[in-house]
Design an enzyme around this catalytic site. Structure first.
Site, mmCIF file in Angstrom:
data_model
loop_
_atom_site.group_PDB
_atom_site.id
_atom_site.type_symbol
_atom_site.label_atom_id
_atom_site.label_comp_id
_atom_site.label_asym_id
_atom_site.label_seq_id
_atom_site.Cartn_x
_atom_site.Cartn_y
_atom_site.Cartn_z
ATOM 1 N N ARG A 238 4.584 4.168 -1.782
ATOM 2 C CA ARG A 238 3.633 4.132 -2.882
ATOM 3 C C ARG A 238 3.988 5.258 -3.846
ATOM 4 N NH1 ARG A 238 2.637 -0.301 -1.545
ATOM 5 N NH2 ARG A 238 0.626 -1.242 -1.038
ATOM 6 N N GLU A 267 1.752 2.425 -11.895
ATOM 7 C CA GLU A 267 2.451 1.172 -12.185
ATOM 8 C C GLU A 267 1.475 0.083 -12.632
ATOM 9 O OE1 GLU A 267 4.124 0.906 -8.158
ATOM 10 O OE2 GLU A 267 2.973 -0.932 -7.872
ATOM 11 N N HIS A 285 8.230 -2.808 -8.085
ATOM 12 C CA HIS A 285 7.463 -3.012 -6.844
ATOM 13 C C HIS A 285 7.803 -4.372 -6.209
ATOM 14 C CE1 HIS A 285 3.529 -1.862 -4.594
ATOM 15 N NE2 HIS A 285 4.381 -2.478 -3.803
HETATM 16 C C1 DGY Z 1 2.503 -3.989 0.569
HETATM 17 O O1 DGY Z 1 2.483 -4.962 1.348
HETATM 18 O O2 DGY Z 1 1.788 -2.999 0.718
HETATM 19 C C2 DGY Z 1 3.352 -4.134 -0.609
HETATM 20 O O3 DGY Z 1 3.636 -2.929 -1.200
HETATM 21 C C3 DGY Z 1 2.621 -5.046 -1.553
HETATM 22 O O4 DGY Z 1 3.432 -5.630 -2.395
#
Ligand code: DGY
Length: 324
Positions: A238, A267, A285
């Site tokens: 993240r 983002e 992402h």
């Molecule tokens: C997750 O599954 O947490 C991914 O980052 C979402 O796209």
């Protein structure tokens, strides 16, 4: 009571059919986050919610959605959900771990190779029509074989990255809040290190921690300053795990070699400086974004939601205390 479900993204038609056969279902038929006001309005009378990582599911949502019994997110990450507030209201929260492990590890590895071998820069070079003569010393990258990969967060995804790295002849060191796990050390040929030591040892550092209070800005200015000048930082976890401002300054001053980022603090809005720099690889992402995996995530989210609304225990329930 008729169960009714809001799905905040179009997902896949065939994956939604078990849901459509059982419950009243309203789907936001677009591949983008539902506008907040519409989200609040549509969730108001629903007993189930299938949400995406980009939807903020907080007290404000729970306050309007009085009948809500389950929030099933199509993600493994749950930092977008106020689990405490949900638990206080008896709302189940489920997620989709496991099915995206290998796909996300693939992307982390691909980003590492892209940064190391300057593939983004090379591609831009060719597309800009700059490749006019054979080259010998331009666009030289860095080998990954024989180098040390430092993995921060040695859970499912971190270990899957380690497996790939071992196959590429890398040495692996890892840090995890749970400490050393001797059962996997020999399998994955990896060695536990404390965080600061890992940062100053590794040639490549890859982040695989969930975003929580303890990991927010885990990689701050001080931690970045411990990394080697020749080191690379890869983030598929993240954005808020890194102090992005400090990273930008570190990259500008060339205090590390390069970064490869799939996730960002705010983002999809990126600081303009990042878009200008050559020593950073940027992705939107897409860690879990393969056809197969996005479908499996959606199937699992549908299954979790269905089980919850049928009064059974969902496969991945994060707050089982609500069942008591
Ligand atoms: C997750 O599954 O947490 C991914 O980052 C979402 O796209």
């Amino acid at each position: 009571m008729t169960e009714s479900v809001l799905v905040t993204n179009e997902l896949f038609e065939e994956v939604l059919s078990p849901l459509l056969n059982r419950f009243e279902v309203e789907v936001f038929q677009q591949d983008k986050p539902m506008p907040r006001e519409l989200f609040k309005q549509k969730v108001e009378d629903k007993t189930g919610l299938i949400a995406m990582a980009a939807d903020r599911v907080d007290k404000e949502i729970f306050d309007v959605a009085k009948p809500l019994r389950v929030v099933s997110t199509v993600s493994v990450g749950v930092d977008h959900i106020d689990i405490k507030a949900a638990t206080e209201r008896g709302i189940m929260i489920t997620n989709t771990p496991g099915v995206l492990t290998e796909t996300t590890a693939d992307l982390a590895f691909a980003l590492m190779m892209t940064a190391a071998r300057r593939i983004g820069e090379a591609e831009r070079y060719v597309r800009a029509g700059k490749w006019k003569i054979p080259m010998y010393r331009r666009l030289l990258g860095t080998d990954i074989h024989g180098k040390t990969l430092g993995i921060i967060g040695f859970g499912r995804i971190g270990r899957a990255v380690a497996k790939r790295a071992a196959g590429f002849g890398m040495k692996i060191v890892y840090y995890d809040i749970a400490g050393a796990d001797e059962t996997v050390e020999s399998d994955l040929n990896s060695r536990f290190m404390l965080l600061d030591e890992l940062l100053s040892t590794a040639d490549f550092v890859s982040l695989h921690v969930p975003l929580e209070k303890s990991t927010e800005r885990l990689i701050d200015r001080k931690k970045l300053s411990l990394m080697k000048r020749s080191a690379f930082l890869i983030n598929t976890s993240r954005g808020r795990v890194i102090d992005e401002r400090a990273l930008i300054e570190t990259l500008k001053d060339k205090r590390i070699a390069s970064a490869a980022l799939d996730v960002f603090e705010t983002e999809p809005h990126l600081p303009p400086e990042l878009l200008e720099m050559e020593n950073v690889v940027l992705a939107p992402h897409i860690g879990s974004a393969s056809h197969e995996t996005r479908k499996r995530m959606a199937e699992l989210a549908v299954e979790n939601c269905t089980l919850a609304l049928e009064g059974k225990k969902p496969r991945y329930l994060l707050n089982p205390e609500v069942l008591k």
